[in-house]
Design a protein around this motif. Structure first.
Motif, PDB file in Angstrom:
ATOM      1  N   TYR A   1       0.828  -1.213   0.000  1.00 35.82           N
ATOM      2  CA  TYR A   1       0.000   0.000   0.000  1.00 35.82           C
ATOM      3  C   TYR A   1       0.859   1.258   0.000  1.00 35.82           C
ATOM      4  CZ  TYR A   1      -3.795   3.167   1.400  1.00 35.82           C
ATOM      5  OH  TYR A   1      -4.710   4.189   1.454  1.00 35.82           O
ATOM      6  N   PHE A   2       1.855   1.298   0.872  1.00 37.34           N
ATOM      7  CA  PHE A   2       2.637   2.526   1.040  1.00 37.34           C
ATOM      8  C   PHE A   2       3.895   2.598   0.178  1.00 37.34           C
ATOM      9  CE2 PHE A   2       0.201   2.630   5.040  1.00 37.34           C
ATOM     10  CZ  PHE A   2      -0.245   3.942   4.995  1.00 37.34           C
ATOM     11  N   ASN A   3       4.445   1.474  -0.198  1.00 39.58           N
ATOM     12  CA  ASN A   3       5.742   1.485  -0.874  1.00 39.58           C
ATOM     13  C   ASN A   3       5.658   1.206  -2.366  1.00 39.58           C
ATOM     14  OD1 ASN A   3       7.146   2.140   1.492  1.00 39.58           O
ATOM     15  ND2 ASN A   3       7.305  -0.001   2.113  1.00 39.58           N
TER      16      ASN A   3
ATOM     17  N   ASP B   1       3.252   2.662  -6.051  1.00 36.82           N
ATOM     18  CA  ASP B   1       2.444   3.788  -6.541  1.00 36.82           C
ATOM     19  C   ASP B   1       1.029   3.360  -6.891  1.00 36.82           C
ATOM     20  OD1 ASP B   1       4.615   5.556  -6.356  1.00 36.82           O
ATOM     21  OD2 ASP B   1       5.371   4.915  -8.312  1.00 36.82           O
ATOM     22  N   LEU B   2       0.568   2.266  -6.320  1.00 31.82           N
ATOM     23  CA  LEU B   2      -0.723   1.706  -6.699  1.00 31.82           C
ATOM     24  C   LEU B   2      -1.905   2.358  -5.983  1.00 31.82           C
ATOM     25  CD1 LEU B   2       0.248  -2.098  -6.689  1.00 31.82           C
ATOM     26  CD2 LEU B   2       0.021  -0.578  -8.672  1.00 31.82           C
ATOM     27  N   TYR B   3      -1.650   2.966  -4.824  1.00 29.16           N
ATOM     28  CA  TYR B   3      -2.754   3.421  -3.979  1.00 29.16           C
ATOM     29  C   TYR B   3      -2.616   4.907  -3.652  1.00 29.16           C
ATOM     30  CZ  TYR B   3      -3.274  -1.602  -3.428  1.00 29.16           C
ATOM     31  OH  TYR B   3      -3.430  -2.942  -3.679  1.00 29.16           O
ATOM     32  N   PRO B   4      -3.479   5.742  -4.218  1.00 25.92           N
ATOM     33  CA  PRO B   4      -3.431   7.183  -3.901  1.00 25.92           C
ATOM     34  C   PRO B   4      -3.587   7.461  -2.412  1.00 25.92           C
ATOM     35  CG  PRO B   4      -4.825   6.790  -5.815  1.00 25.92           C
ATOM     36  CD  PRO B   4      -4.502   5.437  -5.242  1.00 25.92           C
ATOM     37  N   GLY B   5      -4.293   6.588  -1.701  1.00 21.87           N
ATOM     38  CA  GLY B   5      -4.494   6.782  -0.270  1.00 21.87           C
ATOM     39  C   GLY B   5      -3.204   6.800   0.524  1.00 21.87           C
ATOM     40  N   ALA B   6      -2.131   6.259  -0.046  1.00 21.47           N
ATOM     41  CA  ALA B   6      -0.835   6.281   0.627  1.00 21.47           C
ATOM     42  C   ALA B   6      -0.342   7.702   0.837  1.00 21.47           C
ATOM     43  CB  ALA B   6       0.187   5.481  -0.173  1.00 21.47           C
ATOM     44  N   ARG B   7      -0.883   8.648   0.073  1.00 18.20           N
ATOM     45  CA  ARG B   7      -0.468  10.049   0.186  1.00 18.20           C
ATOM     46  C   ARG B   7      -1.283  10.826   1.214  1.00 18.20           C
ATOM     47  NH1 ARG B   7       4.143  11.070  -0.933  1.00 18.20           N
ATOM     48  NH2 ARG B   7       3.593  13.272  -1.225  1.00 18.20           N
ATOM     49  N   PHE B   8      -2.256  10.186   1.835  1.00 16.82           N
ATOM     50  CA  PHE B   8      -3.180  10.890   2.720  1.00 16.82           C
ATOM     51  C   PHE B   8      -2.454  11.697   3.796  1.00 16.82           C
ATOM     52  CE2 PHE B   8      -5.697  10.782   6.711  1.00 16.82           C
ATOM     53  CZ  PHE B   8      -6.715  11.634   6.334  1.00 16.82           C
ATOM     54  N   GLU B   9      -1.557  11.066   4.538  1.00 18.99           N
ATOM     55  CA  GLU B   9      -0.845  11.778   5.593  1.00 18.99           C
ATOM     56  C   GLU B   9       0.313  12.618   5.060  1.00 18.99           C
ATOM     57  OE1 GLU B   9      -1.602   8.929   9.496  1.00 18.99           O
ATOM     58  OE2 GLU B   9       0.420   9.137   8.714  1.00 18.99           O
ATOM     59  N   ARG B  10       0.835  12.248   3.912  1.00 15.23           N
ATOM     60  CA  ARG B  10       2.057  12.872   3.406  1.00 15.23           C
ATOM     61  C   ARG B  10       1.810  14.060   2.475  1.00 15.23           C
ATOM     62  NH1 ARG B  10       4.882   7.088   1.866  1.00 15.23           N
ATOM     63  NH2 ARG B  10       6.048   6.751   3.812  1.00 15.23           N
ATOM     64  N   LEU B  11       0.649  14.142   1.874  1.00 15.67           N
ATOM     65  CA  LEU B  11       0.383  15.140   0.844  1.00 15.67           C
ATOM     66  C   LEU B  11       0.680  16.551   1.343  1.00 15.67           C
ATOM     67  CD1 LEU B  11      -0.800  15.377  -2.080  1.00 15.67           C
ATOM     68  CD2 LEU B  11      -2.980  15.938  -0.984  1.00 15.67           C
ATOM     69  N   ASP B  12       1.437  17.305   0.556  1.00  9.89           N
ATOM     70  CA  ASP B  12       1.774  18.701   0.869  1.00  9.89           C
ATOM     71  C   ASP B  12       2.423  18.840   2.246  1.00  9.89           C
ATOM     72  OD1 ASP B  12       1.941  21.400   0.214  1.00  9.89           O
ATOM     73  OD2 ASP B  12       0.006  21.876   1.139  1.00  9.89           O
ATOM     74  N   GLY B  13       3.200  17.846   2.627  1.00  8.67           N
ATOM     75  CA  GLY B  13       3.923  17.917   3.895  1.00  8.67           C
ATOM     76  C   GLY B  13       3.134  17.507   5.117  1.00  8.67           C
ATOM     77  N   GLY B  14       1.876  17.124   4.927  1.00  7.72           N
ATOM     78  CA  GLY B  14       1.053  16.685   6.052  1.00  7.72           C
ATOM     79  C   GLY B  14       0.148  17.767   6.596  1.00  7.72           C
TER      80      GLY B  14
ATOM     81  N   ALA C   1       6.463  -2.140  15.981  1.00  8.42           N
ATOM     82  CA  ALA C   1       7.447  -3.104  15.490  1.00  8.42           C
ATOM     83  C   ALA C   1       7.072  -3.586  14.090  1.00  8.42           C
ATOM     84  CB  ALA C   1       7.551  -4.282  16.456  1.00  8.42           C
ATOM     85  N   MET C   2       5.777  -3.748  13.837  1.00  8.20           N
ATOM     86  CA  MET C   2       5.326  -4.122  12.503  1.00  8.20           C
ATOM     87  C   MET C   2       5.680  -3.034  11.496  1.00  8.20           C
ATOM     88  SD  MET C   2       1.427  -4.817  11.108  1.00  8.20           S
ATOM     89  CE  MET C   2       1.118  -6.137  12.275  1.00  8.20           C
ATOM     90  N   ARG C   3       5.481  -1.786  11.879  1.00  6.82           N
ATOM     91  CA  ARG C   3       5.845  -0.666  11.005  1.00  6.82           C
ATOM     92  C   ARG C   3       7.338  -0.698  10.681  1.00  6.82           C
ATOM     93  NH1 ARG C   3       4.499   5.162  13.368  1.00  6.82           N
ATOM     94  NH2 ARG C   3       5.981   4.408  14.927  1.00  6.82           N
ATOM     95  N   ASP C   4       8.160  -0.962  11.680  1.00  7.27           N
ATOM     96  CA  ASP C   4       9.609  -1.048  11.456  1.00  7.27           C
ATOM     97  C   ASP C   4       9.952  -2.212  10.531  1.00  7.27           C
ATOM     98  OD1 ASP C   4       9.953   1.098  13.166  1.00  7.27           O
ATOM     99  OD2 ASP C   4      10.486  -0.137  14.902  1.00  7.27           O
ATOM    100  N   GLU C   5       9.260  -3.323  10.703  1.00 13.75           N
ATOM    101  CA  GLU C   5       9.508  -4.495   9.866  1.00 13.75           C
ATOM    102  C   GLU C   5       9.181  -4.214   8.403  1.00 13.75           C
ATOM    103  OE1 GLU C   5       7.761  -9.072   9.343  1.00 13.75           O
ATOM    104  OE2 GLU C   5       7.471  -8.000  11.244  1.00 13.75           O
ATOM    105  N   ILE C   6       8.140  -3.477   8.163  1.00 18.08           N
ATOM    106  CA  ILE C   6       7.742  -3.153   6.789  1.00 18.08           C
ATOM    107  C   ILE C   6       8.778  -2.251   6.143  1.00 18.08           C
ATOM    108  CG2 ILE C   6       6.002  -1.969   5.379  1.00 18.08           C
ATOM    109  CD1 ILE C   6       3.980  -2.868   7.629  1.00 18.08           C
ATOM    110  N   GLY C   7       9.214  -1.226   6.866  1.00 17.20           N
ATOM    111  CA  GLY C   7      10.254  -0.325   6.384  1.00 17.20           C
ATOM    112  C   GLY C   7       9.729   0.748   5.442  1.00 17.20           C
ATOM    113  N   GLY C   8      10.358   1.898   5.469  1.00 18.78           N
ATOM    114  CA  GLY C   8      10.011   2.988   4.568  1.00 18.78           C
ATOM    115  C   GLY C   8       8.788   3.779   4.957  1.00 18.78           C
TER     116      GLY C   8
END
Length: 218
Positions: A34-36, A38-51, A187-194
């Motif tokens: 989802y986050f790593n 470019d398939l899901y526009p929702g991945a930009r929800f928190e990041r768009l325009d710096g948050g 810890a899951m977030r760290d495991e996923i990375g990025g």
């Protein structure tokens, strides 16, 4: 320790499956995709325009917040956007200034209950002053401004979790009943990375949403 409300038992059990149980490995794979990619526009929800929670805009709704909500596939009607950005912008900003950035797993219940600034803002956004907005769209707008305290909510997540009546209180109870849940999710977030910049609430939400969408397809 916080007791699990009877009507949240199913949701809490299901959440544990994503973090500890049989759905965990699939969640790691799905959230990474989802986050790593470019398939899901929702991945930009928190990041768009710096948050939406960066200091210079944390206390006001902006056009970028409206666009971020659209990244989640939710349309904000022009009449509602005008009400948010212009007509009632000052009232909304006054409430945002009173809402802390505390992570939900550390926040006392008083910061999310109906009489809190967050509760008042939620009620305001679904009032007649904001036509065609709706409760789930309101959660997304609020999550954009306070991503660590307030979760997004949509019909896919609602279905997977058994339609808890209040997603914020549901997750608050889940986190506070066992502090290890937040640590394990981190810890899951760290495991996923990025994705170290993504909130724990959004990690959990995307894991549930991806599972729900896969279940719909299959």
């Amino acid at each position: 320790m916080t007791e699990t409300a009877p009507d949240y038992q199913f949701a809490h059990h299901t959440l544990d499956r994503f973090v500890y149980g049989d759905l965990r490995q699939a969640a790691v794979i799905n959230v990474g995709r989802y986050f790593n990619t470019d398939l899901y526009p929702g991945a930009r929800f928190e990041r768009l325009d710096g948050g939406g929670d960066r200091p210079e805009v944390a206390h006001q709704f902006t056009a970028s917040d409206i666009m971020a909500v659209r990244c989640l596939g939710t349309d904000v009607k022009p009449v509602a956007a005008i009400a948010i950005l212009e007509m009632h912008g000052n009232r909304l900003s006054a409430l945002l200034r009173r809402i802390p950035h505390t992570p939900l797993h550390d926040a006392p219940k008083s910061e999310i209950d109906g009489s809190s600034a967050a509760g008042t803002l939620a009620s305001m956004l679904i009032s007649d002053d904001f036509p065609h907005l709706g409760r789930m769209t309101a959660t997304k707008l609020m999550a954009r401004k306070r991503p660590h305290l307030l979760p997004t909510y949509d019909i896919v997540v609602a279905r997977v979790l058994g339609k808890p009546r209040d997603i914020t209180h549901c997750l608050h109870g889940w986190f506070h009943a066992d502090p290890e849940r937040a640590k394990t999710l981190a810890a899951m977030r760290d495991e996923i990375g990025g994705i170290s910049d993504i909130s724990l609430l959004r990690i959990l939400d995307s894991a549930i949403w991806m599972h729900g969408m896969e279940s719909t397809v299959h």
